[in-house]
Write a protein that holds these residues in place. Structure first.
Motif, mmCIF file in Angstrom:
data_model
loop_
_atom_site.group_PDB
_atom_site.id
_atom_site.type_symbol
_atom_site.label_atom_id
_atom_site.label_comp_id
_atom_site.label_asym_id
_atom_site.label_seq_id
_atom_site.Cartn_x
_atom_site.Cartn_y
_atom_site.Cartn_z
ATOM 1 N N ILE A 54 -9.563 -22.735 -32.467
ATOM 2 C CA ILE A 54 -8.452 -22.923 -33.390
ATOM 3 C C ILE A 54 -7.172 -23.015 -32.579
ATOM 4 O O ILE A 54 -6.876 -22.134 -31.772
ATOM 5 N N LEU A 55 -6.443 -24.103 -32.768
ATOM 6 C CA LEU A 55 -5.241 -24.356 -31.977
ATOM 7 C C LEU A 55 -4.002 -24.256 -32.854
ATOM 8 O O LEU A 55 -4.102 -24.274 -34.087
ATOM 9 N N PRO A 56 -2.834 -24.151 -32.241
ATOM 10 C CA PRO A 56 -1.599 -24.043 -33.030
ATOM 11 C C PRO A 56 -1.492 -25.142 -34.087
ATOM 12 O O PRO A 56 -1.719 -26.314 -33.793
ATOM 13 N N GLY A 57 -1.157 -24.761 -35.299
ATOM 14 C CA GLY A 57 -1.066 -25.701 -36.398
ATOM 15 C C GLY A 57 -2.264 -25.618 -37.334
ATOM 16 O O GLY A 57 -2.146 -25.957 -38.511
ATOM 17 N N ALA B 110 -8.592 -31.426 -24.751
ATOM 18 C CA ALA B 110 -7.465 -32.159 -24.158
ATOM 19 C C ALA B 110 -6.822 -33.075 -25.193
ATOM 20 O O ALA B 110 -5.594 -33.102 -25.352
ATOM 21 N N VAL B 111 -7.655 -33.795 -25.937
ATOM 22 C CA VAL B 111 -7.142 -34.710 -26.962
ATOM 23 C C VAL B 111 -6.357 -33.941 -28.018
ATOM 24 O O VAL B 111 -5.248 -34.319 -28.403
ATOM 25 N N GLN B 112 -6.923 -32.840 -28.482
ATOM 26 C CA GLN B 112 -6.268 -32.045 -29.526
ATOM 27 C C GLN B 112 -4.929 -31.494 -29.055
ATOM 28 O O GLN B 112 -3.941 -31.511 -29.789
ATOM 29 N N LEU B 113 -4.909 -31.013 -27.814
ATOM 30 C CA LEU B 113 -3.676 -30.416 -27.296
ATOM 31 C C LEU B 113 -2.611 -31.489 -27.092
ATOM 32 O O LEU B 113 -1.429 -31.266 -27.390
ATOM 33 N N ARG B 114 -3.042 -32.650 -26.598
ATOM 34 C CA ARG B 114 -2.079 -33.734 -26.406
ATOM 35 C C ARG B 114 -1.492 -34.154 -27.742
ATOM 36 O O ARG B 114 -0.294 -34.367 -27.862
ATOM 37 N N ARG C 200 -0.849 -32.435 -30.140
ATOM 38 C CA ARG C 200 0.135 -31.452 -30.579
ATOM 39 C C ARG C 200 1.257 -31.265 -29.561
ATOM 40 O O ARG C 200 2.076 -30.358 -29.710
ATOM 41 N N GLY C 201 1.233 -32.074 -28.521
ATOM 42 C CA GLY C 201 2.268 -31.960 -27.506
ATOM 43 C C GLY C 201 2.168 -30.693 -26.686
ATOM 44 O O GLY C 201 3.162 -30.197 -26.165
ATOM 45 N N LEU C 202 0.960 -30.170 -26.542
ATOM 46 C CA LEU C 202 0.791 -28.911 -25.821
ATOM 47 C C LEU C 202 0.142 -29.083 -24.451
ATOM 48 O O LEU C 202 -0.277 -28.119 -23.836
#
Lengths: 214, 214
Positions: B64-67, B149-153, B155-157
């Motif tokens: 689970i990532l930010p957002g 990596a895709v998910q973080l990108r 979200r700009g993370l």
DNA sequence: CGCGGGTTTGAGGGGTTTCAATACTAGTGG
DNA sequence: CCACTAGTATTGAAACCCCTCAAACCCGCG
């Protein structure tokens, strides 16, 4: 999956039904990436959802039994990310995707029930990921067959002694992430240990308690 | 997952927020079978959903990532069938489960967006089942890291060269259905073949095209 | 400094796959 | 009614991927 039952809405959904139709056994209903305008509810027969890797390995995501919707995620997206194939000859009720979505989302109570159906499917796939990631071949096969038995009993589609199981060993293999050869070997073990027996498309569960305990 | 963004509703959802709070790293947020009355949106940090077998094997279902919302299925059911744990220290916004459900299901457009979120999560778990059932250790790990990596990108993370990855090899192992030892060996292979390198909690992707192609 | 969690490496074993051959079963057409 | 065929199931042998066990190492931290 969402079965539309449980309330007087069952009859109202019927008003949206466009028609009924049938598909032959082994017929592919839709392909990965399709954007179908229609959505089915399975009336009779078996189908399954699956995905394939680029080099052709197939994973069966779930089996679709009478009463299930094909395909629930279509209420939330135009494009489906998996294929659907008829296992036996099937008959389905046809709905318009947009009409059904409008109908369901337009009413809070119906939307809530759709949400409950989503949650239920989500719980089922989570359970399956636990199986695929952590359990042995024996456990995976036992749990798949037990799951199907439970589902069929819930729908009144199983006899006391067992039920018709229209799956080949290849289907079981692709659903459990194993090879057909190893599924055959494992089924032989289960037969020898008097847990269950599967032959000629008929599954007999000989020791329901042990099976459910796995 | 449902991120509440994309429209002016973002601000209206804020009106429902009860408060913000934090959890320490490694803290279990909720257990399998819990019926929480509150529902979180992750603001900062990492968490993960998981299930365990009776004999203690753990499967990580998703990170689970930010957002992201913790937990989307709670919109459809009282009881969740998996546990959630904070990976790092996290901060979350707190909502009342029933209030948020009423808010979302009470409006057709919002209900539709929740349906879209369900469909997206469903597609993601289907993809993961394909990984777990059909792909090799190398492929599973590569795809997990690429997915993150895709998910973080998105979200700009993530920086251009890589990003902070607060996972131990055990986490990667439990997410991919492997053992920590074998994850270590496979990461060494990847490092040797100049695909990526993971050390001290920092992931560097050296060959993004090959990685994405796996 | 000692401790605990995480990582790395090695050796060995086991569950599952792969390859290959045979037997079975059901459907088809002569 | 029987041969023919294609798909399915069974069995064996060998190889492989991944696991288990175990020890050593590293590092941050109290």
């Amino acid at each position: 999956m969402y079965d539309g039952s449980g309330a007087e809405d069952g009859s109202r959904i019927e008003a949206l039904r466009l028609r009924c139709t049938t598909f032959a056994a082994r017929r592919t209903i839709c392909y990965e990436g399709d954007a179908p305008t229609e959505l089915f509810q399975l009336f009779d027969g078996w189908a399954f959802r699956y995905k394939v890797t680029r080099d052709g390995r197939r994973q069966i995501l779930s089996f679709i039994l009478p009463g299930d919707l094909i395909d629930l995620p279509l209420l939330g997206t135009e494009r489906i990310a998996h294929a659907v194939k008829a296992l036996t000859a099937i008959s389905v009720c046809v709905f318009s995707r947009t009409e059904l979505a409008d109908f369901i989302y337009g009413d809070a109570e119906r939307a809530r029930r759709a949400g409950a159906a989503f949650a239920a499917q989500s719980a089922a796939t989570d359970e399956q990921m636990l199986d695929l990631g952590q359990r042995s071949a024996f456990e995976r096969i036992a749990r798949l067959l037990n799951h199907l038995a439970v589902q069929l009993r819930k729908r009144g589609l199983a006899e006391a002694e067992g039920f018709r199981l229209p799956l080949t060993q290849s289907h079981i293999a692709d659903a459990t992430g194993l090879t057909a050869v190893h599924v055959g070997r494992t089924l032989r073990e289960m037969r020898k240990s008097k847990l269950l027996s599967l032959a000629q498309g008929w599954l007999t569960i000989e020791d329901p308690e042990s099976l459910a305990a796995i």
